[in-house]
Design an enzyme around this catalytic site. Structure first.
Site, PDB file in Angstrom:
ATOM      1  N   LYS A  18      49.377  74.743  44.336  1.00 43.72           N
ATOM      2  CA  LYS A  18      48.323  74.521  43.512  1.00 43.72           C
ATOM      3  C   LYS A  18      48.556  73.589  42.351  1.00 43.72           C
ATOM      4  O   LYS A  18      49.653  73.583  41.939  1.00 43.72           O
ATOM      5  CB  LYS A  18      47.643  75.860  43.137  1.00 43.72           C
ATOM      6  CG  LYS A  18      47.128  76.562  44.452  1.00 43.72           C
ATOM      7  CD  LYS A  18      46.421  78.014  43.855  1.00 43.72           C
ATOM      8  CE  LYS A  18      45.791  78.797  45.208  1.00 43.72           C
ATOM      9  NZ  LYS A  18      45.271  79.825  44.937  1.00 43.72           N
ATOM     10  N   TYR A  60      37.505  76.288  50.546  1.00 40.66           N
ATOM     11  CA  TYR A  60      36.927  77.762  50.210  1.00 40.66           C
ATOM     12  C   TYR A  60      35.757  78.168  50.544  1.00 40.66           C
ATOM     13  O   TYR A  60      35.353  79.165  49.759  1.00 40.66           O
ATOM     14  CB  TYR A  60      37.331  77.666  48.822  1.00 40.66           C
ATOM     15  CG  TYR A  60      38.760  77.789  48.323  1.00 40.66           C
ATOM     16  CD1 TYR A  60      39.671  78.650  48.766  1.00 40.66           C
ATOM     17  CD2 TYR A  60      39.501  76.799  47.528  1.00 40.66           C
ATOM     18  CE1 TYR A  60      41.129  78.764  48.462  1.00 40.66           C
ATOM     19  CE2 TYR A  60      40.783  76.895  47.244  1.00 40.66           C
ATOM     20  CZ  TYR A  60      41.678  77.947  47.801  1.00 40.66           C
ATOM     21  OH  TYR A  60      42.969  77.976  47.266  1.00 40.66           O
ATOM     22  N   PHE A 120      33.776  83.966  41.415  1.00 43.06           N
ATOM     23  CA  PHE A 120      34.866  82.845  40.981  1.00 43.06           C
ATOM     24  C   PHE A 120      35.034  81.666  41.681  1.00 43.06           C
ATOM     25  O   PHE A 120      35.775  80.780  41.499  1.00 43.06           O
ATOM     26  CB  PHE A 120      36.449  83.654  41.198  1.00 43.06           C
ATOM     27  CG  PHE A 120      36.547  84.241  42.674  1.00 43.06           C
ATOM     28  CD1 PHE A 120      37.137  83.163  43.544  1.00 43.06           C
ATOM     29  CD2 PHE A 120      36.439  85.347  43.046  1.00 43.06           C
ATOM     30  CE1 PHE A 120      37.506  83.630  44.756  1.00 43.06           C
ATOM     31  CE2 PHE A 120      36.607  85.771  44.396  1.00 43.06           C
ATOM     32  CZ  PHE A 120      37.395  84.823  45.255  1.00 43.06           C
ATOM     33  N   ARG A 151      53.335  85.038  53.569  1.00 41.39           N
ATOM     34  CA  ARG A 151      52.690  85.686  52.360  1.00 41.39           C
ATOM     35  C   ARG A 151      53.577  86.695  51.852  1.00 41.39           C
ATOM     36  O   ARG A 151      53.419  86.808  50.711  1.00 41.39           O
ATOM     37  CB  ARG A 151      51.441  86.722  53.208  1.00 41.39           C
ATOM     38  CG  ARG A 151      50.240  85.648  53.650  1.00 41.39           C
ATOM     39  CD  ARG A 151      48.951  86.168  54.240  1.00 41.39           C
ATOM     40  NE  ARG A 151      48.215  86.900  53.411  1.00 41.39           N
ATOM     41  CZ  ARG A 151      47.204  86.709  52.763  1.00 41.39           C
ATOM     42  NH1 ARG A 151      47.112  85.165  52.561  1.00 41.39           N
ATOM     43  NH2 ARG A 151      46.697  87.524  52.178  1.00 41.39           N
ATOM     44  N   THR A 181      48.181  88.295  45.727  1.00 42.04           N
ATOM     45  CA  THR A 181      47.497  87.303  45.165  1.00 42.04           C
ATOM     46  C   THR A 181      47.465  87.288  43.789  1.00 42.04           C
ATOM     47  O   THR A 181      47.482  86.077  42.987  1.00 42.04           O
ATOM     48  CB  THR A 181      45.947  87.510  45.770  1.00 42.04           C
ATOM     49  OG1 THR A 181      45.890  87.510  47.170  1.00 42.04           O
ATOM     50  CG2 THR A 181      44.895  86.469  45.136  1.00 42.04           C
ATOM     51  N   ARG A 240      54.423  83.729  43.471  1.00 42.02           N
ATOM     52  CA  ARG A 240      53.501  83.958  42.726  1.00 42.02           C
ATOM     53  C   ARG A 240      53.982  84.586  41.317  1.00 42.02           C
ATOM     54  O   ARG A 240      53.314  84.522  40.185  1.00 42.02           O
ATOM     55  CB  ARG A 240      52.502  84.637  43.226  1.00 42.02           C
ATOM     56  CG  ARG A 240      51.598  83.713  44.177  1.00 42.02           C
ATOM     57  CD  ARG A 240      50.522  84.643  44.818  1.00 42.02           C
ATOM     58  NE  ARG A 240      49.693  83.834  45.782  1.00 42.02           N
ATOM     59  CZ  ARG A 240      48.895  84.020  46.840  1.00 42.02           C
ATOM     60  NH1 ARG A 240      49.189  85.204  47.337  1.00 42.02           N
ATOM     61  NH2 ARG A 240      48.100  83.372  47.461  1.00 42.02           N
ATOM     62  N   ASN A 250      47.249  80.896  40.644  1.00 45.84           N
ATOM     63  CA  ASN A 250      48.376  81.791  41.247  1.00 45.84           C
ATOM     64  C   ASN A 250      49.366  81.153  41.985  1.00 45.84           C
ATOM     65  O   ASN A 250      49.799  81.581  43.098  1.00 45.84           O
ATOM     66  CB  ASN A 250      47.648  82.949  42.163  1.00 45.84           C
ATOM     67  CG  ASN A 250      46.694  82.494  43.306  1.00 45.84           C
ATOM     68  OD1 ASN A 250      46.710  81.198  43.626  1.00 45.84           O
ATOM     69  ND2 ASN A 250      46.546  83.369  43.971  1.00 45.84           N
ATOM     70  N   HIS A 300      48.541  78.896  47.933  1.00 44.75           N
ATOM     71  CA  HIS A 300      47.906  79.530  48.632  1.00 44.75           C
ATOM     72  C   HIS A 300      48.671  79.457  50.100  1.00 44.75           C
ATOM     73  O   HIS A 300      49.454  78.670  50.373  1.00 44.75           O
ATOM     74  CB  HIS A 300      46.722  78.667  48.885  1.00 44.75           C
ATOM     75  CG  HIS A 300      45.840  78.946  50.208  1.00 44.75           C
ATOM     76  ND1 HIS A 300      44.945  79.943  50.174  1.00 44.75           N
ATOM     77  CD2 HIS A 300      45.748  78.506  51.538  1.00 44.75           C
ATOM     78  CE1 HIS A 300      44.431  80.178  51.526  1.00 44.75           C
ATOM     79  NE2 HIS A 300      44.924  79.228  52.374  1.00 44.75           N
ATOM     80  N   GLU A 303      42.571  75.713  58.552  1.00 38.68           N
ATOM     81  CA  GLU A 303      43.230  75.231  57.210  1.00 38.68           C
ATOM     82  C   GLU A 303      43.836  73.848  57.772  1.00 38.68           C
ATOM     83  O   GLU A 303      43.924  72.772  56.809  1.00 38.68           O
ATOM     84  CB  GLU A 303      43.788  76.025  56.387  1.00 38.68           C
ATOM     85  CG  GLU A 303      42.938  77.309  55.890  1.00 38.68           C
ATOM     86  CD  GLU A 303      43.350  78.443  55.181  1.00 38.68           C
ATOM     87  OE1 GLU A 303      42.553  79.061  54.437  1.00 38.68           O
ATOM     88  OE2 GLU A 303      44.621  78.428  55.281  1.00 38.68           O
TER      89      GLU A 303
HETATM   90  P1  CMP Z   1      44.065  81.634  47.708  1.00 35.22           P
HETATM   91  O1  CMP Z   1      45.150  82.168  48.531  1.00 35.22           O
HETATM   92  O2  CMP Z   1      44.047  80.257  47.389  1.00 35.22           O
HETATM   93  O3  CMP Z   1      42.669  82.137  48.446  1.00 35.22           O
HETATM   94  C1  CMP Z   1      41.367  82.117  47.439  1.00 35.22           C
HETATM   95  C2  CMP Z   1      41.773  82.226  45.953  1.00 35.22           C
HETATM   96  O4  CMP Z   1      40.663  82.542  45.185  1.00 35.22           O
HETATM   97  C3  CMP Z   1      42.988  83.207  45.843  1.00 35.22           C
HETATM   98  O5  CMP Z   1      43.979  82.610  46.261  1.00 35.22           O
HETATM   99  C4  CMP Z   1      42.634  83.295  44.100  1.00 35.22           C
HETATM  100  O6  CMP Z   1      43.303  82.038  43.792  1.00 35.22           O
HETATM  101  C5  CMP Z   1      41.238  83.127  44.134  1.00 35.22           C
HETATM  102  N1  CMP Z   1      40.689  84.348  43.666  1.00 35.22           N
HETATM  103  C6  CMP Z   1      40.761  85.504  44.594  1.00 35.22           C
HETATM  104  N2  CMP Z   1      40.173  86.456  43.979  1.00 35.22           N
HETATM  105  C7  CMP Z   1      39.754  86.384  42.998  1.00 35.22           C
HETATM  106  C8  CMP Z   1      39.353  86.848  41.631  1.00 35.22           C
HETATM  107  N3  CMP Z   1      38.734  88.149  41.679  1.00 35.22           N
HETATM  108  N4  CMP Z   1      39.059  86.215  40.495  1.00 35.22           N
HETATM  109  C9  CMP Z   1      39.378  84.838  40.446  1.00 35.22           C
HETATM  110  N5  CMP Z   1      39.968  84.161  41.403  1.00 35.22           N
HETATM  111  C10 CMP Z   1      40.074  84.904  42.763  1.00 35.22           C
END
Ligand code: CMP
Length: 139
Positions: A11, A51, A59, A87, A93, A104, A114, A117, A128
Site C-alpha cells: 500500500k 474494495y 471506513f 496472510r 489486519t 504489518r 496497514n 493487502h 483480485e
Molecule cells: P485490506 O486487507 O486492504 O482489506 C480491506 C481494508 O480495509 C483492510 O485491509 C484495512 O486496511 C481496512 N479496514 C478494515 N477494517 C477497518 C476499520 N475498522 N477501519 C478502517 N479501515 C479498516
C-alpha cells in the site's frame, strides 16, 4: 497441500517508506514466489471497484482516499496454501494486533494504513488477480 495463487498490494504507506523490497523479501522467505508484479497508481474508480465488497462500511471512503494517495505495488504470489501463507506473512489486519516480525507489525501504522493487502480466499484472489492482471502476464 494445494498450489494456490494469491494477490498482494503493497500500500501507499509502505511504498513511501521504501518497503517494497522488504515486503517482497518476506514473501520469498515465506516460501512464496512472485509470478507477476508492477507499480501502479490507483484511480478512484479502481479503488472503489477493488474494495466494492466494503462499500457499505464506514471506513470505505477513507480507505479509497488512502489507496489513491500514492503508488502501490501489486503482485501475484504462488505457492502451497498461498492465501493462508501470505496472510501469516502479513499478520493481523490491525498492525497493533499483528505478531512480531510480520509485515504489518513492521511497516503498518494503523488498521487503514496497514502496509499491505492479501486476498482472504482463493475465490477472492481470482477476482483480485483478474482486476489487475491479464492471464498472459502471470509467468
Ligand atoms: P485490506 O486487507 O486492504 O482489506 C480491506 C481494508 O480495509 C483492510 O485491509 C484495512 O486496511 C481496512 N479496514 C478494515 N477494517 C477497518 C476499520 N475498522 N477501519 C478502517 N479501515 C479498516
Amino acid at each position: 497441500m494445494m498450489i494456490e495463487r494469491t494477490f498482494s498490494i503493497v500500500k501507499p504507506d509502505a511504498v513511501a517508506k521504501h518497503g517494497v523490497g522488504k515486503v517482497v523479501a518476506r514473501i520469498e522467505e515465506g516460501g512464496l514466489k512472485l509470478v507477476a508484479g508492477r507499480f501502479t497508481q490507483l484511480s478512484r474508480a479502481e479503488a472503489e471497484g477493488f474494495y466494492a465488497v466494503h462499500c457499505e462500511r464506514p471506513f470505505f471512503n477513507d480507505l479509497c482516499t488512502f489507496m489513491t494517495s500514492g503508488p502501490v505495488f501489486v503482485s501475484v504470489l504462488e505457492g502451497e496454501n498461498a492465501v493462508a501463507r501470505y496472510r501469516e506473512v502479513l499478520g493481523a489486519t490491525n498492525p497493533a494486533q499483528a505478531a512480531a516480525g510480520t509485515v504489518r507489525a513492521l511497516f503498518g501504522t494503523d488498521i487503514e494504513k496497514n502496509a499491505a493487502h492479501g486476498s482472504d480466499a482463493v475465490e477472492t484472489a481470482r477476482f483480485e488477480i483478474g482486476f489487475f492482471f491479464q492471464g498472459s502476464e502471470l509467468l
